[in-house]
Design a protein around this motif. Sequence first.
Motif, PDB file in Angstrom:
ATOM      1  N   ALA A  78       1.007  -0.940  -0.187  1.00 51.34           N
ATOM      2  CA  ALA A  78      -0.272  -0.074   0.100  1.00 51.34           C
ATOM      3  C   ALA A  78       1.221   1.115  -0.044  1.00 51.34           C
ATOM      4  O   ALA A  78       0.294   2.497  -0.410  1.00 51.34           O
ATOM      5  CB  ALA A  78      -1.181  -0.304   1.337  1.00 51.34           C
ATOM      6  N   SER A  79       2.041   1.527   0.505  1.00 53.72           N
ATOM      7  CA  SER A  79       3.110   2.487   0.541  1.00 53.72           C
ATOM      8  C   SER A  79       3.696   2.380  -0.816  1.00 53.72           C
ATOM      9  O   SER A  79       4.539   3.604  -0.274  1.00 53.72           O
ATOM     10  CB  SER A  79       3.528   2.633   2.277  1.00 53.72           C
ATOM     11  N   ALA A  80       4.359   1.170  -1.333  1.00 53.88           N
ATOM     12  CA  ALA A  80       5.719   1.691  -2.079  1.00 53.88           C
ATOM     13  C   ALA A  80       5.041   2.161  -3.301  1.00 53.88           C
ATOM     14  O   ALA A  80       3.616   2.062  -3.738  1.00 53.88           O
ATOM     15  CB  ALA A  80       5.812   0.125  -2.727  1.00 53.88           C
ATOM     16  N   SER A  81       5.396   2.659  -3.743  1.00 53.42           N
ATOM     17  CA  SER A  81       5.071   3.424  -4.906  1.00 53.42           C
ATOM     18  C   SER A  81       6.275   3.076  -6.939  1.00 53.42           C
ATOM     19  O   SER A  81       7.148   2.345  -6.171  1.00 53.42           O
ATOM     20  CB  SER A  81       6.173   4.725  -5.258  1.00 53.42           C
ATOM     21  N   ALA A  82       5.437   2.821  -7.421  1.00 44.42           N
ATOM     22  CA  ALA A  82       6.310   2.757  -9.034  1.00 44.42           C
ATOM     23  C   ALA A  82       6.816   3.296  -9.538  1.00 44.42           C
ATOM     24  O   ALA A  82       7.222   3.020 -10.529  1.00 44.42           O
ATOM     25  CB  ALA A  82       4.961   1.728  -9.300  1.00 44.42           C
ATOM     26  N   PHE A  83       6.514   4.578  -9.251  1.00 38.39           N
ATOM     27  CA  PHE A  83       7.360   5.168 -10.085  1.00 38.39           C
ATOM     28  C   PHE A  83       7.075   6.032 -11.522  1.00 38.39           C
ATOM     29  O   PHE A  83       8.069   5.634 -11.909  1.00 38.39           O
ATOM     30  CB  PHE A  83       9.376   5.942  -9.553  1.00 38.39           C
ATOM     31  N   ARG A  84       6.104   5.939 -11.729  1.00 39.57           N
ATOM     32  CA  ARG A  84       5.643   6.096 -13.009  1.00 39.57           C
ATOM     33  C   ARG A  84       6.434   6.367 -13.439  1.00 39.57           C
ATOM     34  O   ARG A  84       6.733   8.285 -13.321  1.00 39.57           O
ATOM     35  CB  ARG A  84       4.665   5.337 -13.312  1.00 39.57           C
ATOM     36  N   GLY A  85       6.516   7.281 -15.055  1.00 42.26           N
ATOM     37  CA  GLY A  85       7.794   8.514 -15.586  1.00 42.26           C
ATOM     38  C   GLY A  85       9.068   8.495 -14.892  1.00 42.26           C
ATOM     39  O   GLY A  85       9.831   9.360 -16.058  1.00 42.26           O
ATOM     40  N   LEU A  86       9.553   7.695 -14.492  1.00 41.36           N
ATOM     41  CA  LEU A  86      10.843   7.724 -13.954  1.00 41.36           C
ATOM     42  C   LEU A  86      10.940   6.464 -13.932  1.00 41.36           C
ATOM     43  O   LEU A  86      10.816   5.244 -13.394  1.00 41.36           O
ATOM     44  CB  LEU A  86      10.668   7.890 -12.175  1.00 41.36           C
ATOM     45  N   SER A  87      12.664   6.638 -14.345  1.00 47.93           N
ATOM     46  CA  SER A  87      13.118   5.322 -14.831  1.00 47.93           C
ATOM     47  C   SER A  87      13.866   5.504 -14.001  1.00 47.93           C
ATOM     48  O   SER A  87      14.808   6.628 -13.274  1.00 47.93           O
ATOM     49  CB  SER A  87      14.334   5.667 -16.088  1.00 47.93           C
ATOM     50  N   TYR A  88      14.705   4.304 -12.702  1.00 44.95           N
ATOM     51  CA  TYR A  88      15.688   3.846 -12.253  1.00 44.95           C
ATOM     52  C   TYR A  88      15.079   2.681 -11.697  1.00 44.95           C
ATOM     53  O   TYR A  88      15.298   1.572 -12.583  1.00 44.95           O
ATOM     54  CB  TYR A  88      14.877   3.926 -10.416  1.00 44.95           C
ATOM     55  N   VAL A  89      16.833   2.678 -11.399  1.00 42.65           N
ATOM     56  CA  VAL A  89      17.393   1.126 -11.060  1.00 42.65           C
ATOM     57  C   VAL A  89      17.443   0.424  -9.768  1.00 42.65           C
ATOM     58  O   VAL A  89      17.867   1.695  -8.883  1.00 42.65           O
ATOM     59  CB  VAL A  89      18.753   1.026 -12.097  1.00 42.65           C
ATOM     60  N   VAL A  90      17.306  -1.154  -9.798  1.00 46.46           N
ATOM     61  CA  VAL A  90      17.470  -1.391  -8.434  1.00 46.46           C
ATOM     62  C   VAL A  90      18.661  -2.321  -8.621  1.00 46.46           C
ATOM     63  O   VAL A  90      18.581  -2.960  -9.136  1.00 46.46           O
ATOM     64  CB  VAL A  90      15.909  -2.676  -7.884  1.00 46.46           C
ATOM     65  N   LEU A  91      19.185  -2.376  -7.146  1.00 43.22           N
ATOM     66  CA  LEU A  91      20.052  -3.393  -6.396  1.00 43.22           C
ATOM     67  C   LEU A  91      19.924  -3.649  -5.798  1.00 43.22           C
ATOM     68  O   LEU A  91      20.335  -3.435  -4.813  1.00 43.22           O
ATOM     69  CB  LEU A  91      21.697  -2.566  -6.879  1.00 43.22           C
ATOM     70  N   GLU A  92      19.979  -5.226  -5.584  1.00 36.95           N
ATOM     71  CA  GLU A  92      19.366  -6.149  -4.341  1.00 36.95           C
ATOM     72  C   GLU A  92      20.670  -6.590  -4.123  1.00 36.95           C
ATOM     73  O   GLU A  92      21.035  -8.134  -4.702  1.00 36.95           O
ATOM     74  CB  GLU A  92      17.890  -7.240  -4.851  1.00 36.95           C
ATOM     75  N   GLY A  93      20.528  -7.002  -2.587  1.00 42.04           N
ATOM     76  CA  GLY A  93      21.743  -7.669  -1.713  1.00 42.04           C
ATOM     77  C   GLY A  93      23.403  -7.158  -2.553  1.00 42.04           C
ATOM     78  O   GLY A  93      24.614  -8.177  -2.963  1.00 42.04           O
ATOM     79  N   LEU A  94      24.030  -6.497  -2.971  1.00 40.17           N
ATOM     80  CA  LEU A  94      24.659  -5.500  -3.502  1.00 40.17           C
ATOM     81  C   LEU A  94      26.149  -5.902  -2.490  1.00 40.17           C
ATOM     82  O   LEU A  94      26.219  -5.260  -1.106  1.00 40.17           O
ATOM     83  CB  LEU A  94      25.143  -4.495  -4.024  1.00 40.17           C
ATOM     84  N   GLU A  95      27.052  -6.974  -2.680  1.00 46.58           N
ATOM     85  CA  GLU A  95      27.664  -7.471  -1.787  1.00 46.58           C
ATOM     86  C   GLU A  95      28.842  -5.989  -1.658  1.00 46.58           C
ATOM     87  O   GLU A  95      29.381  -4.708  -2.575  1.00 46.58           O
ATOM     88  CB  GLU A  95      28.860  -8.498  -2.229  1.00 46.58           C
ATOM     89  N   LEU A  96      29.076  -5.468  -0.663  1.00 49.85           N
ATOM     90  CA  LEU A  96      30.262  -4.095  -0.361  1.00 49.85           C
ATOM     91  C   LEU A  96      31.910  -4.662   0.088  1.00 49.85           C
ATOM     92  O   LEU A  96      32.106  -3.478   0.724  1.00 49.85           O
ATOM     93  CB  LEU A  96      29.159  -3.269   1.240  1.00 49.85           C
ATOM     94  N   GLY A  97      31.833  -5.631   0.428  1.00 47.52           N
ATOM     95  CA  GLY A  97      33.151  -5.940   0.782  1.00 47.52           C
ATOM     96  C   GLY A  97      34.490  -4.786   0.161  1.00 47.52           C
ATOM     97  O   GLY A  97      34.884  -4.460   0.676  1.00 47.52           O
ATOM     98  N   SER A  98      34.006  -5.207  -1.160  1.00 47.27           N
ATOM     99  CA  SER A  98      34.885  -4.731  -1.986  1.00 47.27           C
ATOM    100  C   SER A  98      34.967  -2.779  -1.831  1.00 47.27           C
ATOM    101  O   SER A  98      35.999  -2.253  -2.256  1.00 47.27           O
ATOM    102  CB  SER A  98      35.342  -4.882  -3.372  1.00 47.27           C
ATOM    103  N   PHE A  99      34.531  -2.874  -0.905  1.00 43.75           N
ATOM    104  CA  PHE A  99      34.407  -1.214  -0.515  1.00 43.75           C
ATOM    105  C   PHE A  99      34.059  -0.035   0.743  1.00 43.75           C
ATOM    106  O   PHE A  99      33.636   0.629   0.730  1.00 43.75           O
ATOM    107  CB  PHE A  99      32.711  -0.133  -1.514  1.00 43.75           C
ATOM    108  N   GLY A 100      34.955  -1.435   1.009  1.00 46.70           N
ATOM    109  CA  GLY A 100      35.368  -0.690   2.797  1.00 46.70           C
ATOM    110  C   GLY A 100      33.780  -0.821   3.568  1.00 46.70           C
ATOM    111  O   GLY A 100      33.428  -0.214   4.564  1.00 46.70           O
TER     112      GLY A 100
END
Length: 733
Positions: free
Chosen positions: A159-181
């Motif tokens: 109910a609270s999630a937006s589809a951001f229609r008309g806005l282009s975006y990218v979702v990165l899920e579970g991005l490992e952060l070990g290589s970036f400190g």
Amino acid sequence: MATLVLSVVGGVVGGPIGAALGALIGQQADRMILAPKGREGPRLADLKVQASTYGQQIPKIYGTMRVAGSVIWATDFVERRSKSGGGKGRPSVTEYSYSVSLAVALSARRISAIRRIWADGNLLRGPSGALYERGTMRLYTGSEDQRVDPLIAASVGMASASAFRGLSYVVLEGLELGSFGNRIPSLTFEVVADLAPQDSGTIANDLMGEAGRCIGQWPIQGYAASGDRLRDAMAPLFEADRIGLVSDGGDWRLAPAGMAAAGVAIAGFSANGRPASAEDIRERKRQPLSALPGAIRLRHYEPERDYQTGQQSSMVAGGGAREEQVDLPAVLPAASARSLAAWLAAAVTDGRETLVWQGDLAALALPIGGLVRLGDGSKWRISGRMVRDNHVSIELARHQRIAPPNLNADPGAAVPAPEWPEAQGVVRLFDLPNLEPSAPTSPRIILAAAASHERWRGADCWFVGADGEEPVAIGRLRSVMAMGVLEEEAPIGSAHLFDQRHSLRVRLEHEGMGLESVDNNRLLAGANRAMLGGELIQFGAAELESGTQSEGRVWRLSRLLRAQGGQVVDGLHPAGTAFLLLDDHAVLPMVDSLAQRAGMGGAWVEWAERGDTLMHSVAVPSSANALRPLAPVHGRAQADENGGLWLSWIRRSRVNIGWRDEVDMPLGEAAELWRLTLHPPDSAEALMAAWEISTPQFYLEPALIAQLPTGTAAQIIQVGDFASSAGLRIALP
């Protein structure tokens, strides 16, 4: 307003002098208060830093651009713990890793695709489309019917999630952060909005929603339009394209200065139709050449240098000493940028000479921005007009038609982040002999992984004991320092001497791997230990073969120590036999409980590259070398005066504590037990039942010796707690 007020106040207080001072102060105040607002459009550095500020404007992307975007949603860090090692005599190691999921808005306009992604300047996603770190990417192109991302919906509720229609975006899920400190890196994205180059006219028409209102001429490969007003968003392109307002017949449009090839004669725009004369020109001005800039320096985004800032310059003929810098926050190839800089430098003299032409009301029909011809045939551009009574003053600027040049240019030496192809990973298992100062109770099995290049993401591994059993997670594998295969068959070498005669040719997995030579002191101290199939070896010399520098992977190993750890060289190693350098912390030992099950046979390891779902399997070796006692040595057969025969030998221990003078090695087994069999010549079958004895010697009676055929040999095997050793043969006299 301040000028008027302060001049009156100054006149009241100080007379004429006070009025003059008040007017001067008022003019300065008016300049500060009523000064036109500075440009709030895009800048060259706007797209380099990722932000997550509420209310921040999201640009509209045209063509192909590299943008940082705005973080519009993110989760907290997710901590993962993985425990490896442990068991008898070995400490366990717990490793912590962190990941995050986030959504990054890219464009307020629909896009086509995302190509490369950079994280802290290094490639996170290459041309193959795979992420170099563990994670999953989903792209939403900004359509008006795009769906809600399932991860965002699961996090905040449908109910609270937006589809951001008309806005282009990218979702990165579970991005490992070990290589970036263990922090969120600075991400930039190569965004493709339009496949073909755009010009300022096309972009302005799209922003205004009107076709044909603006005409552009200089093609650009990418642009990010942003600003408080449409004028601010288009100002950089309009300035570089020299676009101005053109009014004609009550309508208006935007077009490059003097785009028309020919102008109308100004003589016909008088009420009485009289021809223009010299008296109509009321004012004429010409700037000196020294007032012009000496050079034009154009700064832009260079696509051949990963969209970093580039610059091209062009000299102005006859110009002064100053240099004029034009910042164009758009993507231009070097050749196009150089041509544009040369065109701008040549166009500096356009409008250098101005004049004011006096006409009557009929001159109101002349369009602002249009071209006119004077009586002498010269062409002028109408830059403004002023009406007073029945007279119209037309401001004219000398027009010089300049064709855009077509020049070549070198973008300079680029040092781009390497674009790695999709890595081909491999996981191998090795069964080691015992190398520890205690007797193990389970096999010593290690896992090692590598791939075709060093940017491999690694692999997750699971142990499966038998069909139908639930897989057990083993851990994550990283690429080792050196792993490969034999390039050609390896000869048999002595297990007791330095092998100075033979050498091994090993092909490593990728050119980033390497080996080094060591002296004999380091070699005898345990350096350069490696597994060659099931054999533990050491090498003193490692040399990259000549003629393979382009691949950089074939190494020749010499000064060898073969069959270390008490092993026996029992055959040749064919080409393709696995090779692994053991001096590496990336090698993952299998825990004792799983290694014990693997010793029963039939187990395997399943593995998948990080972020991938394709599973691979590799059998677990069941030879249990670490549990196998070492074969006895120094066998002797000594006859006595009665015709009997004493057999004796010296035991060895699988407990590796080094050499000790005057002290016998510990047994390493719960009890000392030997199995002795007699074998006739040319036969592997035992001549009679085996004897089991508890001391390293045995007496053969004279009657038994008399019955044995010539060439009979005795074989002695140590029976350990978990396995039996290889046999020692003693020829009987």
